[in-house]
Design an enzyme around this catalytic site. Structure first.
Site, PDB file in Angstrom:
ATOM      1  N   HIS A   1       0.840  -1.191   0.000  1.00 13.30           N
ATOM      2  CA  HIS A   1       0.000   0.000   0.000  1.00 13.30           C
ATOM      3  C   HIS A   1       0.883   1.253   0.000  1.00 13.30           C
ATOM      4  O   HIS A   1       2.025   1.208   0.468  1.00 13.30           O
ATOM      5  CB  HIS A   1      -0.886  -0.035   1.254  1.00 13.30           C
ATOM      6  CG  HIS A   1      -1.869   1.073   1.352  1.00 13.30           C
ATOM      7  ND1 HIS A   1      -1.563   2.287   1.934  1.00 13.30           N
ATOM      8  CD2 HIS A   1      -3.168   1.157   0.966  1.00 13.30           C
ATOM      9  CE1 HIS A   1      -2.616   3.074   1.896  1.00 13.30           C
ATOM     10  NE2 HIS A   1      -3.607   2.421   1.310  1.00 13.30           N
ATOM     11  N   PRO A   2       0.392   2.373  -0.504  1.00 13.73           N
ATOM     12  CA  PRO A   2       1.226   3.593  -0.536  1.00 13.73           C
ATOM     13  C   PRO A   2       1.725   4.078   0.818  1.00 13.73           C
ATOM     14  O   PRO A   2       2.713   4.819   0.879  1.00 13.73           O
ATOM     15  CB  PRO A   2       0.284   4.626  -1.179  1.00 13.73           C
ATOM     16  CG  PRO A   2      -0.620   3.818  -2.035  1.00 13.73           C
ATOM     17  CD  PRO A   2      -0.846   2.542  -1.280  1.00 13.73           C
ATOM     18  N   ARG A   3       1.086   3.687   1.933  1.00 15.12           N
ATOM     19  CA  ARG A   3       1.576   4.087   3.249  1.00 15.12           C
ATOM     20  C   ARG A   3       2.764   3.241   3.700  1.00 15.12           C
ATOM     21  O   ARG A   3       3.387   3.529   4.719  1.00 15.12           O
ATOM     22  CB  ARG A   3       0.457   3.963   4.301  1.00 15.12           C
ATOM     23  CG  ARG A   3      -0.476   5.121   4.370  1.00 15.12           C
ATOM     24  CD  ARG A   3       0.117   6.291   5.157  1.00 15.12           C
ATOM     25  NE  ARG A   3       0.064   6.084   6.593  1.00 15.12           N
ATOM     26  CZ  ARG A   3       1.112   6.047   7.399  1.00 15.12           C
ATOM     27  NH1 ARG A   3       2.329   6.185   6.908  1.00 15.12           N
ATOM     28  NH2 ARG A   3       0.980   5.874   8.688  1.00 15.12           N
ATOM     29  N   LYS A   4       3.082   2.204   2.940  1.00  7.42           N
ATOM     30  CA  LYS A   4       4.154   1.311   3.334  1.00  7.42           C
ATOM     31  C   LYS A   4       5.471   1.738   2.684  1.00  7.42           C
ATOM     32  O   LYS A   4       5.540   2.706   1.940  1.00  7.42           O
ATOM     33  CB  LYS A   4       3.794  -0.138   2.954  1.00  7.42           C
ATOM     34  CG  LYS A   4       2.458  -0.608   3.536  1.00  7.42           C
ATOM     35  CD  LYS A   4       2.367  -0.377   5.028  1.00  7.42           C
ATOM     36  CE  LYS A   4       1.127  -1.015   5.667  1.00  7.42           C
ATOM     37  NZ  LYS A   4      -0.129  -0.319   5.324  1.00  7.42           N
ATOM     38  N   VAL A   5       6.538   0.989   2.966  1.00  6.32           N
ATOM     39  CA  VAL A   5       7.889   1.396   2.570  1.00  6.32           C
ATOM     40  C   VAL A   5       8.083   1.332   1.058  1.00  6.32           C
ATOM     41  O   VAL A   5       8.728   2.189   0.466  1.00  6.32           O
ATOM     42  CB  VAL A   5       8.922   0.532   3.311  1.00  6.32           C
ATOM     43  CG1 VAL A   5      10.337   0.808   2.812  1.00  6.32           C
ATOM     44  CG2 VAL A   5       8.845   0.820   4.820  1.00  6.32           C
TER      45      VAL A   5
END
Length: 384
Positions: free
Chosen positions: A182-186
């Site tokens: 997901h875009p919130r991940k690294v």
């Protein structure tokens, strides 16, 4: 505005997506297979299976581990709601235990007391990138004959000291680890997930169930010289990753070492910048863990109101997020029996905030974050 995070993507990812779009094969196919091999090699896992997101990865992980109707899974409430939801998708009940006060991860000392004859698995969460105490959890799970599922949504690039060697999360050290893209991940593909496992038979089950339990994969059927009629021997799911996503993910894997290195450097700068804020509690790594700093979580001074601090920082141009949610507090879990108290989980949600940290963040931006937090802590009051 300084955002809480920002995905690091550019021309290589755009060109990878373009290449696949123009190839004529955009659904699950050769790019997914290549990404799976590269991801498995990266973390040192025997098997890696790509899926549509981490929630579907967790669902498959629990199903294949044998979790079903009426079972219990020991896990934490202090996690994104997908962790608990994946248990309920199986018809099972999440049994929440509390977290450790400093790591915000599951407290292994509380797990054994929560085991009952209905317990079918343990689901630990490597929260905000910091590895759980696997050295305590793995032997505990083995002693009770329970599968250990690692929710590693935030933990790609994190490491744990294992038998004297640094090893990536995802080897896996339990039975299966589940990652998010997901875009919130690294690293990100827009969305996506990966399961890594030591069990070849589990990996085959993931691959079958992610594609409606189709007896012949589409890539085989379309490439065959003879007509093939597939069968559907059981109810499966549409949990596939597309080749467009996989092509982007392959480029993201190339960036991962540099991204983690930069995030760790940024994480190392925050303590000095925040040192003068009295009563602020900062995150730390145990000697046996290396976090990827997916998020930088601080616990506010006792006198500060969380919402007021976040609003004042937002007004100053700095984005934040509240402490990790607790699923048991959500309406979807209202009325569910909660046999174990969760004071540390609730305190972490109420007292913590996540600060911006992302590749490309400048020293000036970090200084602005620290200044905004210091100002907000000095002027907000939970007891006003």
């Amino acid at each position: 505005m300084i955002p809480i995070t920002r995905p690091l993507m550019g021309e290589p990812e755009a060109e990878a997506a373009r290449r696949v779009i123009l190839s004529g094969w955009t659904t699950q196919g050769p790019e997914v297979a290549a990404f799976e091999n590269e991801f498995a090699n990266l973390v040192g896992a025997p098997h890696a299976c790509a899926v549509s997101n981490c929630t579907t990865a967790l669902h498959l992980a629990l199903l294949v581990a044998g979790v079903g109707l009426g079972d219990e899974v020991i896990t934490v409430s202090h996690s994104y709601i997908a962790t608990a939801n994946s248990v309920r998708y199986c018809g099972a009940t999440p049994v929440f235990v509390d977290i450790e006060p400093h790591s915000y991860n599951i407290d292994p000392r509380l797990v054994e007391a929560a085991i009952t004859p209905r317990t079918r698995a343990i689901l630990c969460v490597h929260q905000i990138g910091l590895p759980c105490d696997l050295a305590a959890l793995v032997p505990l799970a083995r002693a009770h004959g329970l599968p250990l599922v690692e929710d590693a949504a935030c933990a790609v690039g994190s490491e744990v000291l294992w038998n004297g060697q640094w090893e990536p999360i995802g080897r896996p050290h339990g039975d299966v680890a589940c990652f998010s893209l997901h875009p919130r991940k690294v690293i990100s593909t827009g969305d996506g997930g990966v399961l890594t496992t030591r069990h070849a038979d589990w990996d085959q089950r993931y691959r079958l169930l992610r594609q409606h339990a189709m007896s012949v994969p589409a890539s085989v059927r379309h490439g065959a010289a003879q007509v093939i009629f597939e069968q559907y021997p059981e109810v499966g799911f549409n949990y596939r990753m597309t080749d467009i996503q996989a092509a982007v993910a392959r480029e993201q894997l190339k960036r991962l070492p540099g991204i983690v290195s930069e995030r760790r450097a940024l994480g190392a700068q925050y303590p000095a910048l925040l040192a003068d804020i009295r009563g602020l509690s900062l995150p730390s790594e145990p000697a046996w863990a290396r976090t990827n700093w997916q998020s930088y979580c601080v616990q506010l001074p006792a006198h500060c109101d969380q919402r007021q601090v976040m609003q004042q920082m937002l007004d100053a141009g700095v984005g934040t997020r509240r402490g990790i949610m607790c699923s048991h507090r959500e309406p979807a879990y209202a009325g569910m029996t909660r046999p174990h108290p969760l004071p540390r989980s609730e305190a972490a949600q109420d007292r913590c905030i996540l600060l911006p940290l992302f590749p490309g963040m400048t020293p000036q931006q970090q200084g602005q974050v620290a200044e905004a937090l210091a100002q907000a802590c000095a002027t907000t009051n939970a007891f006003a």
